[in-house]
Design a protein around this motif. Structure first.
Motif: not given
Length: 170
Positions: A15, A75-76, A88-91, A113
């Motif tokens: 993070e 939104g991770l 991982s994926e995040c916006y 993303r």
């Protein structure tokens, strides 16, 4: 319990890299941006496909060309494959603005993303592979100038080079 605690520590470390990625782009911190990727990371932004060490000067030149830039990621979601690898994926939302001929600022707002793979090497997490996908974009016309509005004088910062006086190494 030890495994769960280590996973929480690893999630927090990832993070922090994601937050550092956005922040170092906005403040034009080349070294901070480089610390987000392993130099041999595979990068695919569409306009660039290659290794992180070759991507970093390209992306920093793009950021420097923008008079204003702002990245916000959220939104991770992180999934671990092992103690040293994760996905991982995040916006993300990004805005950039540049001076126009009439003196106003205008640019674009992008939403997309980040699909990342992570490696932990010698105790440090960094991105080992990234695919960026743009979902949408919108024009941003008539952005506030770099001078405070006399009716509502919020501070502004013109960040066009590295080592801005307001930048703090955190």
């Amino acid at each position: 319990m030890d495994t769960a605690v280590q996973e929480l520590l690893d999630k927090k470390a990832i993070e922090d890299v994601v937050a550092r990625y956005a922040r170092t782009l906005d403040w034009l911190d080349d070294d901070g941006q480089a610390s987000c990727y392993w130099p041999d990371a595979d990068i695919d932004y569409g306009f660039f496909k290659g290794k992180a060490q070759d991507f970093l000067p390209v992306v920093m030149d793009i950021e420097r060309a923008s008079q204003r830039r702002w990245h916000m990621l959220g939104g991770l979601i992180i999934a671990f494959q092992s103690a040293t690898s994760a996905s991982s994926e995040c916006y993300g939302i990004f805005a950039g603005a540049n001076p126009q001929e009439d003196g106003s600022l205008a640019g674009n707002l992008y939403g997309g993303r980040y699909l990342d793979e992570w490696d932990k090497r010698k105790g440090e997490w960094r991105i080992s592979s990234r695919l960026y996908i743009v979902d949408w974009h919108r024009p941003l016309d008539n952005q506030p100038g770099l001078e405070p509005n006399p009716d509502f004088p919020l501070p502004t910062a013109k960040i066009t080079e590295s080592e801005h006086p307001l930048y703090r190494r955190l």
